[in-house]
Design an enzyme around this catalytic site. Sequence first.
Site, PDB file in Angstrom:
ATOM      1  N   GLY A 399       0.842  -1.110  -0.061  1.00 43.93           N
ATOM      2  CA  GLY A 399       0.064   0.014   0.065  1.00 43.93           C
ATOM      3  C   GLY A 399       0.850   1.382  -0.078  1.00 43.93           C
ATOM      4  O   GLY A 399       0.416   2.189  -0.472  1.00 43.93           O
ATOM      5  N   ASP A 622       0.569   0.125  13.368  1.00 43.51           N
ATOM      6  CA  ASP A 622       1.009  -1.255  12.837  1.00 43.51           C
ATOM      7  C   ASP A 622       1.316  -2.183  13.898  1.00 43.51           C
ATOM      8  O   ASP A 622       1.400  -3.586  13.651  1.00 43.51           O
ATOM      9  CB  ASP A 622       2.260  -1.052  11.847  1.00 43.51           C
TER      10      ASP A 622
END
Length: 749
Positions: A399, A622
Amino acid sequence: MSQPLFNKVAFIGLGLIGSSLARVIIAENLAKQIVASTRSVKTLEDAKALGIISEGYSNPVDAVKDSDLIVLALPVRATQKILETIQHHILPNAIITDVGSTKGNVVEAAHAVYGAELPIGFVPGHPIAGAEHTGVHAGKVDLFANHKVILTPLPTSAPWAVEKLIRLWQAAKAEVICMDVEKHDEVLAHTSHLPHLMAFNLVEQLANREDNLDIFRYAAGGFRDFSRIAASDPQMWHDIFFANKKAILNAVDGFEQQLAQIRHLIETEDSNALMGLLGHAQAARQHFNHMLAKKPLMEKNNVTQQFTIQPGPKSFQGKFSVPGDKSVSHRSIMFGAIAEGTTHVTGFLEGEDALATLQAFRDMGVNIEGPKNGEVTIHGVGMHGLKAPKGELYMGNSGTSMRLLSGMLSAQKFDSVMTGDASLSKRPMERIAKPLRQMGAQIQTTGERGTPPVSITGNQNLQGIHYDLPMASAQVKSGILLAGLWAQGETSVTEPEPTRDHSERMLRAFGYEVKTEGNRISLQGGGKLVGTNIQVPSDISSAAFFMVGAAITEGSDVTLEAVGINPTRTGVIEILKQMGADLSVENERIAGGEPIADIRIKGSRTLKGIHMPEDQVPLAIDEFPALFIAAACAEGQTILTGAAELRVKESDRIQVMADGLKIMGIDCTPTDDGIIIEGKGKSGEWGAIFNGGEIESHHDHRIAMSFSMAGLRTSGEIKIVGTETVATSFPTFTQLSEQAGLNIQVSEA
Ligand code: NAP
């Protein structure tokens, strides 16, 4: 019982391919009856004895009578004659397909028989699978499993016929792709026909030498590998080379040009260019390795790798260097490519995501050496030196690459298209496309729901804008700022919460002025970047799994060396400290503009549940999957709010983690923007927390690695499926965690 897919199937030709498909039809109960017609009576008798057909006929007319599926599984050159013979004897709605290796001439043969209007049931096909032996005895029920089958529906083909054939091949466990006839022949000319032609030709070249015996006797593995396919059936390849003449001649022309180029580089001893060419080819091979692999990696239901973790010795110890930071690795390539002069990178993460970025810039004409042991040298082409890529830019699972490149590509003079794997193809891209359009970019998200592919029309007249980011996303911020490098005037972004500032830091390291005033970041378009040296710090996101592993395991002592502690990334340290972890940050220093330190963490006390501070959410975005594992081992409840972003990461990380935690016996409740986890820890107790079980990682690397750490506190075996994406960010994960003491095994499914 449900009706079989077909009533009566007739095979015309029943060798390797035909009899393999017939075996599938029997195994999966897809037809009431299978019959065949072949040249020789012997084949029919053998097929009957093998139980593959109920009846065999010398005359194809007898076979096709009342059949609702007719499969031509014979040499392509026989197609026209067979179609002429059976033309007036088939059911009006019978499906006619074939398995020939070329498609243009099959369609030509059909037109020669039927004229312009072909039967609606006619759908040519080609299974990309074979074996060394041919004939009815060589067929195997699993010949097509995990292979591709190309269908080439025609404008006249009925959708229901195509649909039924897709179901048929899927029952053979094949991956079905539809493309048009010309595309099929062109693609196959390059990927199959040219390699076979080269293999035959090389063997012939060597066989004609006087010393051929010696040459073959001493042949190295390379020769054996390269020439293996020259052992295929000469008659078949003779037919294919003629049948696909035009596309193959084109491919041969391309090969000749490329050969002349490499010959010239060797002759003139152009070391730089030769290294560039070889390095490019090697990287391309590595990058597309997973696409070339027989089993498609990222597709659902085609899980290829799994981790198995056994409850085992409970210790977690050691000093480790985890791989380089992914965000910094990506940016080092992007900025090095558009800089003037050379950029040397060390500590580069050789994971698939960062390699996707590297490959994209090579595809845009940038000469990049390496990576070798984490070292990369980029020969920058300057702000206006990128070239149009020859095809689509494939971003794999990344991404970051797609969003940052959306900004850069919007400002180029050429058009481009970016694609990605199954997981990336589901991720939202409108969030970056929208502000870029405000700058004048012509960018389209051509997938459903604003997802990839991303299609960009080059435009060198972007205007600087101010953009209030609706979400805390470093990728969107960076994408806008990168477009701003080429835009007129100032481009500025205000972010609701501070997010990772690697782009800003690295742009400055490349000599580009970027202003940060509170939450507002701005730069002026029209400047230039100057090549520099970048040391990529170890990735705190990768380190996080080991930090959590150590924090939940009694007596553990783990040091993670030279970890990037950029303040926009250290949420995990802050949150673990708030949960009571015994964690120290030692030996702080600066490398390549980024702060780094050694992080030491010990398992000396039970963690406690907390309401995770919302201001830390973007700084630990994350790391939440790993932190959820810590929360499950903590005493009391942990609440996360303000983290809706987690739902649109590589997977819906809230739901996927909640599903996995529940399987392993943890009480948790997912919410719109977070989760509530009832920790099972008790102060001073270090026994099992998790039950074990089978976890679906949804091809999300961080989910897979987080649940691996649960293995340190499990009573039963943990199986994690779909772990191949771990290589995207942490190729040495299993090796290092095993060294530390986790009982983990990798197996191919
Ligand atoms: P195979 O094992 O040699 O079988 C060919 C079958 O076709 C045999 O049953 C043969 O009959 C029959 N046949 C041959 N000539 C005929 C004719 N003039 N009229 C009627 N029947 C005839 O070949 P295969 O490997 O299955 O290949 C079949 C097709 O699949 C070919 O078009 C090939 O291009 C395609 N294909 C092959 C591969 C591969 O790797 N082998 C891969 C993909 C596609 P007898 O048994 O009586 O001789």
